[in-house]
Structure formats: C-alpha cells, structure tokens
Design a protein around this motif. Structure first.
Motif, PDB file in Angstrom:
ATOM      1  N   GLN A 379       0.822  -1.209   0.000  1.00 46.19           N
ATOM      2  CA  GLN A 379       0.000   0.000   0.000  1.00 46.19           C
ATOM      3  C   GLN A 379       0.860   1.264   0.000  1.00 46.19           C
ATOM      4  OE1 GLN A 379      -2.372  -0.889   3.480  1.00 46.19           O
ATOM      5  NE2 GLN A 379      -4.163  -1.475   2.240  1.00 46.19           N
ATOM      6  N   GLU A 383       1.134   4.088  -2.957  1.00 43.74           N
ATOM      7  CA  GLU A 383       0.915   5.517  -2.723  1.00 43.74           C
ATOM      8  C   GLU A 383       2.134   6.327  -3.144  1.00 43.74           C
ATOM      9  OE1 GLU A 383      -1.869   6.917  -1.867  1.00 43.74           O
ATOM     10  OE2 GLU A 383      -2.893   4.989  -1.665  1.00 43.74           O
ATOM     11  N   LYS A 386       2.265   6.422  -6.961  1.00 46.54           N
ATOM     12  CA  LYS A 386       1.279   7.360  -7.512  1.00 46.54           C
ATOM     13  C   LYS A 386       1.749   8.806  -7.359  1.00 46.54           C
ATOM     14  CE  LYS A 386      -2.628   6.447  -5.549  1.00 46.54           C
ATOM     15  NZ  LYS A 386      -4.084   6.534  -5.271  1.00 46.54           N
ATOM     16  N   GLU A 387       2.280   9.095  -6.183  1.00 44.94           N
ATOM     17  CA  GLU A 387       2.767  10.457  -5.951  1.00 44.94           C
ATOM     18  C   GLU A 387       3.963  10.757  -6.855  1.00 44.94           C
ATOM     19  OE1 GLU A 387       2.257  14.109  -4.458  1.00 44.94           O
ATOM     20  OE2 GLU A 387       1.014  12.350  -3.986  1.00 44.94           O
TER      21      GLU A 387
END
Length: 457
Positions: A379, A383, A386-387
């Motif tokens: 997870q 994240e 994606k950032e």
C-alpha cells in the motif's frame, strides 16, 4: 512547418502513447493469462506436488481398506520322512480295545480267545507323510479402535494442505511471469521513448546541416549531434538485449516458443485498489492450517493404540484326506487385541507429533504477521508510486517546455547545441522515469492483490 512545433507535437504524441490505461479492477491481459497457465502447466515443482497429493489420496484408500475382508488362498505339498503314528504300546492298547468291542458285539465271553477269522483294523496314522493342503483364510477387522478413521481424516487434511501448497506455488509462478511480462512492457515503452529521442535528433541533424550550409553553425555542432545519436544507438542496443533476455526467461518459465514471445507487445496497464478492502486467507496459511489439522489427527491415531481392536478370523480346508487327526476342516472365530502397555512408544510418538502441530501454529502466526506487513508495504509503495507519477508528469511538462525554449534560443543563436542536447536528455530521462513509475505502481498493486489473497489469473 515550424520545427519547434513539430518537436513539441512529437513530445505530446509520445506522452499520450506512453500513458497506460487504468483498469478499475484486477484484469490481466488475456495473453498474460495464457502465459501464466502455460507456466503453471510446465512447472516441475507443481507436478511433483500433484504427485504427492495423489499419494495422499492413495493413503485415504488404504485407510478405508482396513475394514475390507482379506481373503487368502493357500496351497502346499509336504513330504515327511515317515508317517506320524502312535507308539507301540498305544497301538497294542487300541488293538486289544478293538477285540473287546468285537467280542461283545458277537456275544463271546470277555476272557475267550479272539477268533482268527475276524479282521482287525490297524490304528490310523496321526499324519501321513505325504501332505497336500488347499485352504482359504479370512481376516476381517471389525473395529480398529478409531485408528483407521483417524488415519483417513489425517490423509484428507494432508491432501488439502498439499493442494494449497500447490496453489501458493502457482501464485509464485504467476507473480514471476507477471513481473517478467511487466519488465518486457517497460522495455517496450522505454524503446518508444528512445524512438522519440531519435526523431528529435534527426530533426536537429537536419537543422544543423542547413545551418552549416548557411554559415550559421560549425561542423562541431553536427559532430555533437552524431555523438548523441551514437549514444542513443547504444541505449537502443541495451534495451534490445534486455528484451532478448526477457524472452529467454519467459520461454524458460512457460515453454512458449521464442518466436511468439518476440512478437509480444505488452503494455503497462495500471490497476486500481477498488474492491480490495476485503482480505482472503492466503493459500500459504491455509496449507499450514490443514497440515496442523492433519497432525492433530495423527496424535489421535497414536492415542487410539490403547483402544481394543476387534477382528474375525476364518479358515476352511478344501482337501480332507491329508489332514491330521488334530486338524479341523474349518473354523471361525472373533478376537480382541488390546495393547495395555507398549513401553511408552505411543505416548512418546504422540508427544512428538503434538510438538509438530505447535510448530505449524507458530508458522501460521509468523505467516499472518508477514502477510500483514506485506500488505502495508504494498500500500505504501503504491501511494509513493502514484505520488511519484504526479511529480514525474510535472517534470515532463517542465522538460518539454525547457526543450522547446532552448531549441528556439539555439535557432536564434542564443543557446549552444550542448544546451539543446542537455534539454533533450532531460526530456528522455523524465519519460524513462514515468515508465518506471508506472511499472512500480503496477508491481505494488499486483503485490497487494497477492498479499490479500485476491490474485486471480
């Protein structure tokens, strides 16, 4: 046509082409699914696991067969050195007794002489020296003290454990093939970035040639562009070698022909986390739990050793002539076998198996903790990826704008060719980073599906 506009449009076109589709759920490419199924069919570890599972099924059949009657046909011929007979005193006793019975039958006095014309029968042999036997035996267990039923249950749980081990191994194979396939997609996307860079350099070569002809640039500028083209060719060759190696890896994993693998054009399709809030128990944990249950039934098997066992025994002789005077023609009986004390063997074996069960329980706890950690890690990686993708997209935007500006300045003699090539290199690096970020996103999602036990293929 304005050269800057052409280059800018090329950058936008490549950016659009390299943007992967975002799929709302886990939906693998059909070609990838086919490769995974071929890899699972080809894997030697899975084949070995399947054989062990079949052995567990045979163990179940053996446990059931304990209660089936065992029928044995026997045949033998034996020759003794001599007939087995009564001793002389016993023979004489039998003869005299026979005479008394005959005298009484014909009405002769007890102390009268026995008539010579009346034949006497010799005493039969206890056993003739030629012995021919043919018989059938019956052995039938009626009650095994729950030993057979516990063995059956242990074998069933062992089979389930092996099946889950096979599914866990299949997941590992699928992850390996997906990762290799994604690496190939990354290589293909990276080659497209290099193709875009090649187009930019070709445009610069054309411009430099015209500039030299008009005295606006020196041949050194063209040589710098040629050097950049050679460096680009080396990068293209490196990616080609990576693609060849990935084809070899996929061929080894799936046994698919190299010719077909070379024609693959995989893309970095992204997945979202929709529908992944619920967790499924991982196959590794299920395998350990079934193994724990199997050991628990083995403990019961050992303890049932002290429960009485009941069986029937039967025997029938087909040939009577060669039986001894003490041999029955047939018999049938029921018996009980009861282990009262076996020297602590069952107790120690039971304790040993209980410790094995405790070991499985510790492995289950460890596996659950590691799975929870892997979910958190996946997870966080997702994240972060994606950032990072957002940041890299901004970098691409800035790199494209910078390249467009420097290119205009170069054409107006306000910047050097080095500045142009540096700006172009930044565009290339940013596009590479974007593809790597897409790759990391996809890897994180696949790892998350696997960690949550939701990986399907």
């Amino acid at each position: 046509m304005n050269l800057n506009k052409v280059v800018f449009n090329d950058v936008l076109l490549v950016f659009v082409i390299l943007m992967p589709m975002i799929i709302s759920a886990q939906e693998l490419d059909p070609i990838l699914k086919d490769l995974i199924h071929k890899g699972i069919s080809k894997n030697y570890t899975l084949k070995s696991n399947h054989i062990e599972s079949e052995q567990a099924k045979v163990d179940q059949q053996m446990a059931k067969s304990v209660f089936l009657p065992k029928i044995t046909l026997n045949g033998s011929f034996t020759r003794l050195n001599d007939d087995i007979t009564f001793d002389d005193d016993t023979k004489n006793l039998l003869i005299e007794t026979q005479k008394l019975i005959i005298k009484d039958a014909v009405g002769l006095p007890f102390n009268s002489t026995f008539p010579d014309d009346i034949p006497l029968q010799e005493a039969a042999n206890l056993q003739n020296k030629n012995i021919l036997k043919s018989s059938v035996d019956l052995d039938w267990v009626l009650f095994s003290g729950f030993e057979a039923s516990n063995a059956l249950k242990a074998s069933k749980h062992k089979e389930s454990s092996l099946n889950y081990v096979g599914l866990a191994e299949a997941d590992k194979i699928a992850l390996q093939i997906i990762e290799t396939y994604d690496k190939m997609a990354l290589v293909k996307a990276s080659k497209k970035v290099l193709t875009a860079t090649e187009n930019y350099l070709n445009e610069q070569t054309f411009y430099a040639k015209k500039a030299i002809e008009n005295g606006l640039a020196t041949p050194l500028s063209r040589k710098k562009i040629e050097l950049a083209q050679q460096q680009l060719a080396a990068k293209q060759l490196d990616f080609e070698h990576k693609n060849i190696l990935l084809v070899e890896v996929l061929h080894q994993l799936t046994d698919e022909s190299k010719e077909k693998l070379k024609l693959l054009q995989p893309k970095l399709h992204l997945f979202s986390f929709e529908g992944t809030s619920n967790n499924e128990k991982r196959n590794e944990v299920k395998a350990l739990e079934e193994a724990e249950k199997a050991t628990n039934y083995k403990v019961k098997m050992e303890k049932s050793n002290f429960i009485p066992k009941v069986a029937i025994k039967g025997h029938y002789e087909f040939i009577e002539d060669d039986l001894s005077l003490f041999d029955p023609k047939w018999f049938i009986g029921a018996g009980v076998k009861w282990h009262v004390f076996d020297g602590n063997s069952s107790r120690l074996n039971s304790k040993k198996i209980q410790l094995e069960s405790l070991k499985f329980r510790e492995q289950i706890n460890d596996a659950n903790e590691m799975i929870a950690l892997s979910i958190t890690k996946a997870q966080l990686t997702y994240e972060a990826a994606k950032e990072n993708t957002k940041i890299v997209k901004k970098e691409i935007e800035i790199a494209n704008a910078t390249y467009n500006l420097v290119n205009k300045q170069y054409k107006n003699n306000l910047a050097s060719i080095n500045d142009v090539l540096d700006a172009l290199n930044d565009v290339e690096k940013a596009n590479f980073k974007l593809q790597e970020s897409f790759y990391n996103e996809r890897r994180a999602v696949v790892d998350l599906f696997h960690a949550k036990g939701l990986l399907t293929y």
